[in-house]
Write an enzyme that holds these catalytic residues in place. Structure first.
Site, PDB file in Angstrom:
ATOM      1  N   MET A  24      17.512  26.715 -25.079  1.00  0.00           N
ATOM      2  CA  MET A  24      17.930  27.571 -23.957  1.00  0.00           C
ATOM      3  C   MET A  24      18.011  26.735 -22.677  1.00  0.00           C
ATOM      4  O   MET A  24      18.036  27.281 -21.581  1.00  0.00           O
ATOM      5  CB  MET A  24      16.956  28.730 -23.784  1.00  0.00           C
ATOM      6  CG  MET A  24      16.943  29.641 -25.024  1.00  0.00           C
ATOM      7  SD  MET A  24      16.438  31.318 -24.676  1.00  0.00           S
ATOM      8  CE  MET A  24      14.815  31.035 -24.038  1.00  0.00           C
ATOM      9  N   TYR A  26      17.117  23.771 -19.717  1.00  0.00           N
ATOM     10  CA  TYR A  26      16.030  23.246 -18.884  1.00  0.00           C
ATOM     11  C   TYR A  26      15.150  22.333 -19.743  1.00  0.00           C
ATOM     12  O   TYR A  26      13.969  22.569 -19.984  1.00  0.00           O
ATOM     13  CB  TYR A  26      15.227  24.332 -18.166  1.00  0.00           C
ATOM     14  CG  TYR A  26      14.853  23.794 -16.809  1.00  0.00           C
ATOM     15  CD1 TYR A  26      15.819  23.696 -15.815  1.00  0.00           C
ATOM     16  CD2 TYR A  26      13.594  23.276 -16.554  1.00  0.00           C
ATOM     17  CE1 TYR A  26      15.526  23.115 -14.595  1.00  0.00           C
ATOM     18  CE2 TYR A  26      13.296  22.692 -15.341  1.00  0.00           C
ATOM     19  CZ  TYR A  26      14.272  22.620 -14.374  1.00  0.00           C
ATOM     20  OH  TYR A  26      13.987  22.038 -13.180  1.00  0.00           O
ATOM     21  N   LEU A  27      15.818  21.286 -20.218  1.00  0.00           N
ATOM     22  CA  LEU A  27      15.258  20.423 -21.252  1.00  0.00           C
ATOM     23  C   LEU A  27      14.024  19.650 -20.784  1.00  0.00           C
ATOM     24  O   LEU A  27      13.918  19.289 -19.610  1.00  0.00           O
ATOM     25  CB  LEU A  27      16.326  19.412 -21.706  1.00  0.00           C
ATOM     26  CG  LEU A  27      17.642  20.025 -22.209  1.00  0.00           C
ATOM     27  CD1 LEU A  27      18.624  18.911 -22.602  1.00  0.00           C
ATOM     28  CD2 LEU A  27      17.426  20.971 -23.371  1.00  0.00           C
ATOM     29  N   HIS A  28      13.125  19.451 -21.733  1.00  0.00           N
ATOM     30  CA  HIS A  28      11.975  18.573 -21.501  1.00  0.00           C
ATOM     31  C   HIS A  28      11.827  17.673 -22.724  1.00  0.00           C
ATOM     32  O   HIS A  28      12.641  17.760 -23.667  1.00  0.00           O
ATOM     33  CB  HIS A  28      10.708  19.386 -21.218  1.00  0.00           C
ATOM     34  CG  HIS A  28      10.437  20.470 -22.220  1.00  0.00           C
ATOM     35  ND1 HIS A  28      10.164  20.202 -23.540  1.00  0.00           N
ATOM     36  CD2 HIS A  28      10.423  21.820 -22.110  1.00  0.00           C
ATOM     37  CE1 HIS A  28       9.963  21.317 -24.193  1.00  0.00           C
ATOM     38  NE2 HIS A  28      10.137  22.342 -23.355  1.00  0.00           N
ATOM     39  N   HIS A  31      12.367  19.155 -26.268  1.00  0.00           N
ATOM     40  CA  HIS A  31      13.757  19.285 -26.758  1.00  0.00           C
ATOM     41  C   HIS A  31      14.330  17.915 -27.115  1.00  0.00           C
ATOM     42  O   HIS A  31      15.055  17.767 -28.098  1.00  0.00           O
ATOM     43  CB  HIS A  31      14.665  19.882 -25.666  1.00  0.00           C
ATOM     44  CG  HIS A  31      14.242  21.218 -25.165  1.00  0.00           C
ATOM     45  ND1 HIS A  31      13.702  21.410 -23.910  1.00  0.00           N
ATOM     46  CD2 HIS A  31      14.289  22.428 -25.742  1.00  0.00           C
ATOM     47  CE1 HIS A  31      13.445  22.688 -23.735  1.00  0.00           C
ATOM     48  NE2 HIS A  31      13.783  23.334 -24.828  1.00  0.00           N
ATOM     49  N   ASP A 144       6.773  26.574 -31.028  1.00  0.00           N
ATOM     50  CA  ASP A 144       7.062  27.992 -31.264  1.00  0.00           C
ATOM     51  C   ASP A 144       6.892  28.241 -32.762  1.00  0.00           C
ATOM     52  O   ASP A 144       7.864  28.426 -33.497  1.00  0.00           O
ATOM     53  CB  ASP A 144       8.475  28.338 -30.781  1.00  0.00           C
ATOM     54  CG  ASP A 144       8.581  28.217 -29.272  1.00  0.00           C
ATOM     55  OD1 ASP A 144       7.777  28.844 -28.574  1.00  0.00           O
ATOM     56  OD2 ASP A 144       9.438  27.460 -28.790  1.00  0.00           O
ATOM     57  N   GLN A 147       8.266  31.475 -34.351  1.00  0.00           N
ATOM     58  CA  GLN A 147       9.741  31.406 -34.376  1.00  0.00           C
ATOM     59  C   GLN A 147      10.199  30.497 -35.529  1.00  0.00           C
ATOM     60  O   GLN A 147      11.134  30.833 -36.268  1.00  0.00           O
ATOM     61  CB  GLN A 147      10.255  30.875 -33.043  1.00  0.00           C
ATOM     62  CG  GLN A 147      11.730  30.482 -33.079  1.00  0.00           C
ATOM     63  CD  GLN A 147      12.262  30.109 -31.714  1.00  0.00           C
ATOM     64  OE1 GLN A 147      12.542  30.980 -30.916  1.00  0.00           O
ATOM     65  NE2 GLN A 147      12.430  28.824 -31.440  1.00  0.00           N
TER      66      GLN A 147
HETATM   67  O1  PAF Z   1      13.488  28.325 -28.840  1.00  0.00           O
HETATM   68  C1  PAF Z   1      14.474  28.615 -28.139  1.00  0.00           C
HETATM   69  O2  PAF Z   1      14.825  27.929 -27.179  1.00  0.00           O
HETATM   70  C2  PAF Z   1      15.259  29.879 -28.485  1.00  0.00           C
HETATM   71  O3  PAF Z   1      14.422  30.870 -28.979  1.00  0.00           O
HETATM   72  C3  PAF Z   1      16.436  29.622 -29.447  1.00  0.00           C
HETATM   73  C4  PAF Z   1      15.922  29.127 -30.790  1.00  0.00           C
HETATM   74  C5  PAF Z   1      17.391  28.608 -28.845  1.00  0.00           C
HETATM   75  C6  PAF Z   1      17.213  30.920 -29.715  1.00  0.00           C
HETATM   76  O4  PAF Z   1      17.774  31.437 -28.549  1.00  0.00           O
END
Ligand code: PAF
Length: 297
Positions: A24, A26-28, A31, A144, A147
């Protein structure tokens, strides 16, 4: 690196093994570590950048989510991303989706009750990214953990032809797991948040010293959090990495997860526990030895 905004453009670039890093923005460094892993394993690395409104409960949380495409593009390019796919809302959701992806009981525990609709929103965005980009592998952070378990199950249950790769959590030099939300912590709150990492590391040590009781592992995390008056514990749970169910004993691949509030910010963290050659091994994450790129902003 190319920046594209439609699924068709992202797909047109496909060549050889395609690795997708969904974000989503705003990388750190968390990512960027996914992009580095994707680079090692793929011919083409696509990073998606989309702030998915369907996974936010409160409009205020969505509104305050940090966004900066220029900054993210420079960081993605330096990390070896070939294609940055940054769709607008009407590319992801040309119409309000009627068909949804139901993740069932996986969303009834831990994060689920505290964030109603969140995992359904993640599931539809991820399913659309998988269908639209058609990657061979997709890279997600263990930070996460719930997730990741849900995405793995989604891919398996829907027979989606891709590998879901989980990558270690990246921690700052003080042990706090990186999150784009960390920019909301002031100095005192950040100091308090280090107790979460300390509790999890104590539990990781206990796992490797053969502690198998879920209650005992959870208590180690809870007591470190309780020692810090600025933190409010929401939950701590030892959960199955396969179906997110609560484990009273560690007897399969699992994660020990917690959520805390510090000031106005809610933080989640965990240690992933693998079963390798009959022994449990904790993934404590990777600790940076200097300031994060989030601190540079
Ligand atoms: O982890 C995230 O940044 C979000 O949940 C994802 C996997 C990009 C889905 O919108």
């Amino acid at each position: 690196m190319e920046i594209v905004s439609t699924f068709a453009e992202a797909r047109e670039r496909a060549a050889g093994h395609v690795g997708l890093v969904p974000t989503m923005g705003y990388l750190h460094e968390g990512h960027l570590s996914l992009a580095t892993e994707a680079r090692k394993r793929s011919d083409l690395v696509v990073m998606s950048l989309f702030v998915n409104p369907l996974q936010f409960g409160e409009a205020s949380d969505l509104a305050r989510y940090p966004r900066d495409l220029c900054r993210d593009a420079a960081l993605a390019e330096a990390a070896g991303v070939d294609v940055l796919f940054a769709p607008a809302l009407d590319e992801m959701y040309p119409t309000e989706p009627v068909v949804r992806v139901d993740v069932g009981s996986l969303a009834d525990v831990m994060e689920g009750p505290h964030r109603p609709g969140h995992f359904a929103g993640v599931a539809i965005a991820v399913t659309k990214l998988f269908a639209g980009v058609r990657p061979d592998s997709a890279f997600f952070g263990r930070k996460d953990a719930q997730q990741l378990a849900i995405v793995r199950r989604l891919a398996a249950d829907l027979s989606l032809p891709l590998d879901v790769v989980g990558c270690s959590t990246i921690r700052d030099a003080e042990g706090v797991a990186l999150s784009s939300r960390n920019i909301f912590l002031d100095e005192e709150e950040h100091r308090a948040a280090t107790a979460v990492g300390r509790g999890l590391m104590a539990a990781a040590d206990a796992v490797e010293d053969r502690e198998r009781s879920g209650g005992a592992l959870e208590a180690l995390v809870a007591s470190a959090i309780a020692s810090e008056p600025m933190l409010r514990l929401e939950y701590v749970a030892l959960a199955s990495a396969h179906d997110c169910s609560r484990l009273s004993r560690l007897d399969e691949e699992a994660f020990l997860a917690t959520a805390v509030h510090v000031g106005a910010t809610r933080l989640i963290d965990n240690v992933h526990i693998d079963l390798r050659d009959g022994a449990f091994v904790a993934d404590r994450g990777v600790r940076l030895d200097g300031p994060t790129i989030l601190e540079a902003n």
